[in-house]
Design an enzyme around this catalytic site. Structure first.
Site, PDB file in Angstrom:
ATOM      1  N   ALA A  67     -13.900  52.230  -8.748  1.00 55.19           N
ATOM      2  CA  ALA A  67     -13.768  50.904  -9.366  1.00 55.19           C
ATOM      3  C   ALA A  67     -12.303  50.677  -9.680  1.00 55.19           C
ATOM      4  CB  ALA A  67     -14.602  50.846 -10.636  1.00 55.19           C
ATOM      5  N   GLY A 111     -16.567  55.189  -7.693  1.00 54.45           N
ATOM      6  CA  GLY A 111     -17.349  54.228  -6.904  1.00 54.45           C
ATOM      7  C   GLY A 111     -17.125  54.395  -5.410  1.00 54.45           C
ATOM      8  N   GLU A 114     -19.482  57.034  -4.400  1.00 59.21           N
ATOM      9  CA  GLU A 114     -20.836  56.446  -4.444  1.00 59.21           C
ATOM     10  C   GLU A 114     -21.074  55.522  -3.254  1.00 59.21           C
ATOM     11  OE1 GLU A 114     -19.994  55.153  -8.495  1.00 59.21           O
ATOM     12  OE2 GLU A 114     -21.862  56.113  -9.092  1.00 59.21           O
ATOM     13  N   GLU A 134     -15.225  59.934 -13.192  1.00 61.94           N
ATOM     14  CA  GLU A 134     -15.422  58.979 -14.294  1.00 61.94           C
ATOM     15  C   GLU A 134     -15.323  59.632 -15.669  1.00 61.94           C
ATOM     16  OE1 GLU A 134     -17.213  59.092 -11.504  1.00 61.94           O
ATOM     17  OE2 GLU A 134     -17.724  57.054 -10.844  1.00 61.94           O
TER      18      GLU A 134
HETATM   19  N1  CO8 Z   1      -8.118  51.389  -9.635  1.00 63.58           N
HETATM   20  C1  CO8 Z   1      -6.984  50.653  -9.697  1.00 63.58           C
HETATM   21  N2  CO8 Z   1      -5.786  51.093  -9.264  1.00 63.58           N
HETATM   22  C2  CO8 Z   1      -5.752  52.334  -8.759  1.00 63.58           C
HETATM   23  C3  CO8 Z   1      -6.889  53.168  -8.653  1.00 63.58           C
HETATM   24  C4  CO8 Z   1      -8.123  52.635  -9.139  1.00 63.58           C
HETATM   25  N3  CO8 Z   1      -9.284  53.313  -9.066  1.00 63.58           N
HETATM   26  N4  CO8 Z   1      -6.513  54.344  -8.115  1.00 63.58           N
HETATM   27  C5  CO8 Z   1      -5.205  54.256  -7.885  1.00 63.58           C
HETATM   28  N5  CO8 Z   1      -4.738  53.056  -8.276  1.00 63.58           N
HETATM   29  C6  CO8 Z   1      -3.363  52.558  -8.222  1.00 63.58           C
HETATM   30  C7  CO8 Z   1      -2.475  53.260  -9.263  1.00 63.58           C
HETATM   31  O1  CO8 Z   1      -2.586  52.651 -10.527  1.00 63.58           O
HETATM   32  C8  CO8 Z   1      -1.108  53.096  -8.643  1.00 63.58           C
HETATM   33  O2  CO8 Z   1      -0.663  51.776  -8.894  1.00 63.58           O
HETATM   34  P1  CO8 Z   1       0.915  51.491  -9.094  1.00 63.58           P
HETATM   35  O3  CO8 Z   1       1.543  51.809  -7.759  1.00 63.58           O
HETATM   36  O4  CO8 Z   1       0.939  50.051  -9.437  1.00 63.58           O
HETATM   37  O5  CO8 Z   1       1.387  52.405 -10.187  1.00 63.58           O
HETATM   38  C9  CO8 Z   1      -1.400  53.196  -7.147  1.00 63.58           C
HETATM   39  O6  CO8 Z   1      -2.785  52.917  -6.976  1.00 63.58           O
HETATM   40  C10 CO8 Z   1      -1.129  54.582  -6.639  1.00 63.58           C
HETATM   41  O7  CO8 Z   1      -1.834  55.517  -7.433  1.00 63.58           O
HETATM   42  P2  CO8 Z   1      -1.300  57.018  -7.633  1.00 63.58           P
HETATM   43  O8  CO8 Z   1       0.164  57.000  -7.891  1.00 63.58           O
HETATM   44  O9  CO8 Z   1      -2.185  57.686  -8.632  1.00 63.58           O
HETATM   45  O10 CO8 Z   1      -1.550  57.567  -6.134  1.00 63.58           O
HETATM   46  P3  CO8 Z   1      -1.742  59.054  -5.643  1.00 63.58           P
HETATM   47  O11 CO8 Z   1      -1.704  58.968  -4.168  1.00 63.58           O
HETATM   48  O12 CO8 Z   1      -0.818  59.990  -6.377  1.00 63.58           O
HETATM   49  O13 CO8 Z   1      -3.241  59.465  -6.120  1.00 63.58           O
HETATM   50  C11 CO8 Z   1      -5.598  59.097  -6.396  1.00 63.58           C
HETATM   51  C12 CO8 Z   1      -4.345  58.842  -5.542  1.00 63.58           C
HETATM   52  C13 CO8 Z   1      -5.964  60.567  -6.423  1.00 63.58           C
HETATM   53  C14 CO8 Z   1      -6.711  58.293  -5.747  1.00 63.58           C
HETATM   54  C15 CO8 Z   1      -5.321  58.630  -7.835  1.00 63.58           C
HETATM   55  O14 CO8 Z   1      -4.756  57.332  -7.782  1.00 63.58           O
HETATM   56  C16 CO8 Z   1      -6.535  58.574  -8.721  1.00 63.58           C
HETATM   57  O15 CO8 Z   1      -6.953  59.597  -9.237  1.00 63.58           O
HETATM   58  N6  CO8 Z   1      -7.092  57.375  -8.913  1.00 63.58           N
HETATM   59  C17 CO8 Z   1      -8.186  57.171  -9.855  1.00 63.58           C
HETATM   60  C18 CO8 Z   1      -9.499  57.676  -9.311  1.00 63.58           C
HETATM   61  C19 CO8 Z   1     -10.604  57.455 -10.314  1.00 63.58           C
HETATM   62  O16 CO8 Z   1     -10.531  57.852 -11.476  1.00 63.58           O
HETATM   63  N7  CO8 Z   1     -11.666  56.787  -9.869  1.00 63.58           N
HETATM   64  C20 CO8 Z   1     -12.818  56.459 -10.688  1.00 63.58           C
HETATM   65  C21 CO8 Z   1     -12.720  55.056 -11.173  1.00 63.58           C
HETATM   66  S1  CO8 Z   1     -14.062  54.638 -12.253  1.00 63.58           S
HETATM   67  C22 CO8 Z   1     -15.327  54.269 -11.199  1.00 63.58           C
HETATM   68  O17 CO8 Z   1     -15.195  54.318 -10.008  1.00 63.58           O
HETATM   69  C23 CO8 Z   1     -16.625  53.860 -11.853  1.00 63.58           C
HETATM   70  C24 CO8 Z   1     -17.604  53.367 -10.824  1.00 63.58           C
HETATM   71  C25 CO8 Z   1     -18.653  52.548 -11.474  1.00 63.58           C
HETATM   72  C26 CO8 Z   1     -19.346  51.637 -10.497  1.00 63.58           C
HETATM   73  C27 CO8 Z   1     -18.452  51.115  -9.432  1.00 63.58           C
HETATM   74  C28 CO8 Z   1     -18.412  49.650  -9.282  1.00 63.58           C
HETATM   75  C29 CO8 Z   1     -17.552  49.284  -8.080  1.00 63.58           C
END
Ligand code: CO8
Length: 260
Positions: A67, A111, A114, A134
């Site tokens: 998400a 997500g 999922e 999450e």
């Molecule tokens: N949402 C929004 N922005 C994101 C997300 C995300 N999930 N993941 C990464 N970004 C953005 C970062 O904020 C960053 O933005 P900016 O350049 O503006 O600072 C950019 O993408 C790059 O991110 P990173 O520097 O962290 O990139 P890396 O290549 O170092 O790492 C990862 C990539 C491993 C994917 C890392 O970004 C990460 O861990 N992301 C979060 C993953 C996460 O926690 N996901 C769970 C989210 S909650 C969820 O999914 C609940 C689901 C419920 C139902 C779903 C409905 C759709």
């Protein structure tokens, strides 16, 4: 949706439709706009008799990072409760009768994991990483992850992923039965399309019935599931494609399935 600038890019490879998530700046996080584009595309492609299999893919580094956390950060409980469409992506995936394949390279988290699990098969690049992080954000999976993981990899292992947020690499995902195959980093999309083509070559009505029958195994006790399979088998027996399939076998030629 569509076009090189949209959040979802659609391509057609004969009878296979390819949907590519395209929000690289947010690691393909599933924003409401991307979710709506996916819902629209899935419903439309499912009605298109020329489409026999759908592949959902990201890019080399990210399938989807879950998400959109920036948007999650803004949401409060009343927003969630007033948004009946919040679950619509998962409903659209569940409603899709066309076989769905997730082509995963890089991260499939939250997500995103999922979304892959809601597809019927998963082809993973050796670079793929799956996880439900999450818990690290103070929430739990909300797109079916707890239920599907428990069914696919078993309760104990699902519990570990959901309670720790640990990511699992492609080879471990394969060993757990989570993905169908792990392929070289430069072949993930081609291998997924090849698997899709091999589904698309089969009788399309039988493929839909087969999908429905296998999915019923998660929903029904064995006796009801066997009964359900029997009804679907009878439906398959009533198709023109069944006549073509059996006749072609006896005439030692390739069948020409028409989806009738
Ligand atoms: N949402 C929004 N922005 C994101 C997300 C995300 N999930 N993941 C990464 N970004 C953005 C970062 O904020 C960053 O933005 P900016 O350049 O503006 O600072 C950019 O993408 C790059 O991110 P990173 O520097 O962290 O990139 P890396 O290549 O170092 O790492 C990862 C990539 C491993 C994917 C890392 O970004 C990460 O861990 N992301 C979060 C993953 C996460 O926690 N996901 C769970 C989210 S909650 C969820 O999914 C609940 C689901 C419920 C139902 C779903 C409905 C759709």
């Amino acid at each position: 949706m569509g076009g090189s600038g949209g959040v979802l890019i659609e391509e057609r490879h004969d009878a296979v439709a390819l949907l590519r998530l395209n929000r690289p700046e947010a690691r393909n996080a599933l924003s409401p706009e991307l979710r709506a584009a996916l819902c629209e595309a899935l419903a439309r492609l499912d009605r298109d008799q020329g489409v026999r299999c759908i592949v959902i893919a990201g890019d080399d580094e990210h399938f989807a990072a879950g998400a959109d956390i920036a948007q999650l950060n803004e949401r409060e409980l009343p927003d969630l409760l007033q948004e009946p469409g919040g679950a619509s992506l998962w409903d659209a995936l569940a409603r899709c009768r066309t076989p769905l394949i997730a082509a995963v390279s890089g991260y499939a988290l939250g997500g995103g994991c999922e979304l892959a699990l809601a597809c019927d098969m998963i082809v993973a690049s050796e670079t793929a990483q799956f996880g439900q992080p999450e818990i690290r954000l103070g929430i739990i999976p909300g797109g079916g992850g707890t239920q599907r993981l428990a069914r696919v990899i078993g309760k104990q292992r699902a519990m570990e992923l959901v309670l720790t947020g640990r990511r699992i690499p492609a080879d471990e995902a394969y060993a757990l039965g989570f993905v169908n195959r792990v392929v070289a980093a430069d072949r993930w999309l081609e291998e997924a399309l090849e698997l899709a083509r091999s589904v698309a070559r089969r009788a399309p009505l039988a493929a839909r019935l087969g999908k429905q029958a296998v999915l019923a195994a998660d929903e029904m006790p064995l006796s009801a599931g066997l009964e359900h399979e029997r009804r679907l088998f009878e439906l398959a027996m009533a198709t023109e494609d069944r006549r073509e399939g059996t006749r072609a076998f006896l005439e030692k030629r390739r069948p020409e399935f028409r989806g009738r």
